[in-house]
Design a protein around this motif. Sequence first.
Motif, short mmCIF file in Angstrom:
data_model
loop_
_atom_site.label_atom_id
_atom_site.label_comp_id
_atom_site.label_asym_id
_atom_site.label_seq_id
_atom_site.Cartn_x
_atom_site.Cartn_y
_atom_site.Cartn_z
N LEU A 284 0.55 -1.19 0.55
CA LEU A 284 -0.13 0.01 0.20
C LEU A 284 0.99 1.14 -0.23
O LEU A 284 0.64 1.70 -0.89
CB LEU A 284 -1.45 -0.01 0.86
CG LEU A 284 -1.57 1.33 1.54
CD1 LEU A 284 -2.69 1.51 0.01
CD2 LEU A 284 -2.43 1.35 2.81
N PHE A 285 1.48 0.95 1.33
CA PHE A 285 2.34 2.39 0.94
C PHE A 285 3.84 2.60 0.50
O PHE A 285 4.64 4.24 0.21
CB PHE A 285 2.58 2.71 3.22
CG PHE A 285 1.70 3.19 3.58
CD1 PHE A 285 0.60 3.85 3.12
CD2 PHE A 285 1.67 2.59 4.60
CE1 PHE A 285 -0.88 4.00 4.25
CE2 PHE A 285 0.00 2.48 4.87
CZ PHE A 285 -0.91 3.44 4.79
N PRO B 179 -9.07 -0.21 -3.60
CA PRO B 179 -9.36 1.41 -3.42
C PRO B 179 -8.75 1.53 -2.82
O PRO B 179 -8.53 3.39 -2.64
CB PRO B 179 -11.02 0.93 -2.31
CG PRO B 179 -11.45 -0.57 -2.41
CD PRO B 179 -10.12 -1.47 -3.24
N ALA B 180 -7.78 1.25 -1.29
CA ALA B 180 -6.91 2.37 -0.51
C ALA B 180 -5.91 2.29 -1.88
O ALA B 180 -5.43 3.52 -1.20
CB ALA B 180 -6.08 1.19 0.40
N ALA C 175 -6.31 3.57 -4.44
CA ALA C 175 -6.36 4.35 -5.22
C ALA C 175 -6.70 5.59 -4.18
O ALA C 175 -6.49 7.18 -4.49
CB ALA C 175 -8.51 4.11 -5.54
N ALA C 176 -7.12 5.56 -2.94
CA ALA C 176 -7.22 7.05 -1.63
C ALA C 176 -5.94 7.63 -2.05
O ALA C 176 -6.14 8.70 -1.99
CB ALA C 176 -7.81 5.68 -0.64
N LYS C 177 -5.27 6.22 -1.27
CA LYS C 177 -3.40 6.39 -1.38
C LYS C 177 -2.52 7.52 -2.89
O LYS C 177 -2.73 8.77 -2.59
CB LYS C 177 -2.88 5.44 -1.69
CG LYS C 177 -1.18 6.24 -1.05
CD LYS C 177 -0.38 5.43 -1.15
CE LYS C 177 0.32 4.79 -2.62
NZ LYS C 177 1.62 3.91 -2.80
N ALA C 178 -3.61 7.11 -3.74
CA ALA C 178 -3.07 8.63 -5.05
C ALA C 178 -4.15 9.79 -4.65
O ALA C 178 -2.96 10.51 -5.28
CB ALA C 178 -3.58 7.50 -6.44
N LEU D 101 9.22 9.88 -0.84
CA LEU D 101 8.83 9.89 0.30
C LEU D 101 7.19 10.40 0.80
O LEU D 101 6.68 10.69 1.47
CB LEU D 101 9.65 10.40 1.82
CG LEU D 101 10.96 11.47 1.56
CD1 LEU D 101 11.49 11.76 2.41
CD2 LEU D 101 10.87 9.21 2.47
N LEU D 102 6.39 10.55 -0.56
CA LEU D 102 5.06 10.78 -0.42
C LEU D 102 4.45 9.94 0.01
O LEU D 102 3.27 9.68 1.17
CB LEU D 102 4.89 11.09 -2.03
CG LEU D 102 5.09 12.56 -2.09
CD1 LEU D 102 4.79 12.35 -3.80
CD2 LEU D 102 4.81 13.15 -1.73
N GLY D 103 4.73 8.11 -0.57
CA GLY D 103 3.83 6.75 0.29
C GLY D 103 4.11 7.36 2.37
O GLY D 103 3.10 6.85 2.42
N THR D 104 5.25 7.50 2.66
CA THR D 104 5.74 7.41 4.23
C THR D 104 4.48 8.96 4.48
O THR D 104 3.87 8.49 6.14
CB THR D 104 6.79 8.35 4.15
OG1 THR D 104 8.02 6.74 3.82
CG2 THR D 104 7.15 7.77 5.36
#
Length: 413
Positions: free
Chosen positions: A70-71, A179-180, A182-185, A221-224
Amino acid sequence: MSTAEVRLDFGSDEFLADPWPIYKELRRSDPVHWSEAFRAFLVTRFEDVVELLTDRQVVSGFPMRSSRRLFGPTLLDADGPRHRELRKLFTPLFVGGSVKRLRSEILVPAVDQVLDSIEAEMGSAPDVDIEFMERVAVGVPYAMVTRLFGVPPEDAAWLRPRVLPLAGAIEFPATALDPALAAKAELIAYLKEKLARRREGDRMPFLDLAFPPGEPLDESLLGTATLFLLAGTETSVATIGKIMYAVLAHNVELSALADPAYRDQVVRETLRWEPPSHTILRYASRDLTLHGVDVPRRSTLLLSLGSASRDERTFEDPDVWRPGRPDQRLLAFSSGPHTCLGIQLALAEFDTLFERLSQRFGGVRLSGSLDGVRPGFWRLRERGHIFRRPDHLHVRLLRRPADAVASGSRADA
Ligand code: HEM
């Protein structure tokens, strides 16, 4: 309940409503329990959990773990030097002096934003009825995290529906990953936009640290950053809800929470009695033998912070909520190299909230019964126990008596 009867289904009604007897039996008879459903070993005793959390051969990094998918790579699933490097980057924001500053800069305004709106709704009435979970338990952490990131507090309503799917995707059992993702994007696009519009003098404590102004944007670092959005909110939502639940269930007067030492005991004991994250993941990087059970290299370990926090070998009367108990060993924030980075900030957040609640209101009463809360008590939205919290808590907040207000203002002066 005998070993044969222990059926470990984290999604079952039985487990969600009352996991404690199940944990207890596992601690007694099967402390390293093989779960066929999760293809993992569930470890339930306090000393074992602590030992494994500090064992360097028991690692967090594993490419297939859902938080990694996910991240992307974050400090949560890094080990060794890379993990230390990432911790070093973020630590300055989360230690003593910084947290002291963040308390006055972001925590007090965040709490006051929420409590001001409740007081405004009360107007000149003697009390006001609120749904505490939505209004306060959700309201405060999101008001805090928007300020920590330096984005408009009113964006909280947009952020939460995008943070919740992230929580679901790392639950046991997990909700769908797509969906997760997509939300993260969407969250990443949002953060990039805010960073692109950053002006000199803007106060963005977290974003300025992760993405220093004037330097090229480190996309890795955006995922973080999205991990921090989740870490800084839903665990606190759960904790605030559980503190209020514990206070109501044990007839603690709101005024008692004006005492800082007692307030701290209440917060810590609630985190022991009902830690928000019951289970964390690790992987064996070598063959292990625990209580005679062979745990082969590459096995998944589910370390039960929930069960460990009620281990009768460590805590006297572990099922009893007893602020100030002598045996205070807090595992809710994990232990070892991955100990929660946000501990001090989270504790300051709960302290600020319950201090100001006790100063600004004369009391809190339950509207209805806590039994009504029970059936859906520990659900996030669907099923799961990582972010266990009350579904709803209908309460009545009472106006402070005039004389108490007067003495409160003398104390403030
Ligand atoms: C009651 C509130 C909180 C609880 C119970 C909590 C719990 C935890 C736990 C159990 C872990 C360890 C995961 C593991 O060992 O695999 C963790 C890690 C972490 N927490 Fe928290 N947390 C809370 C609040 C916060 C806040 C407010 C922040 C930041 C704003 C935060 C940021 C983090 C980060 C970045 C990690 C990863 C640390 C690492 O892997 O090195 N947490 N948290």
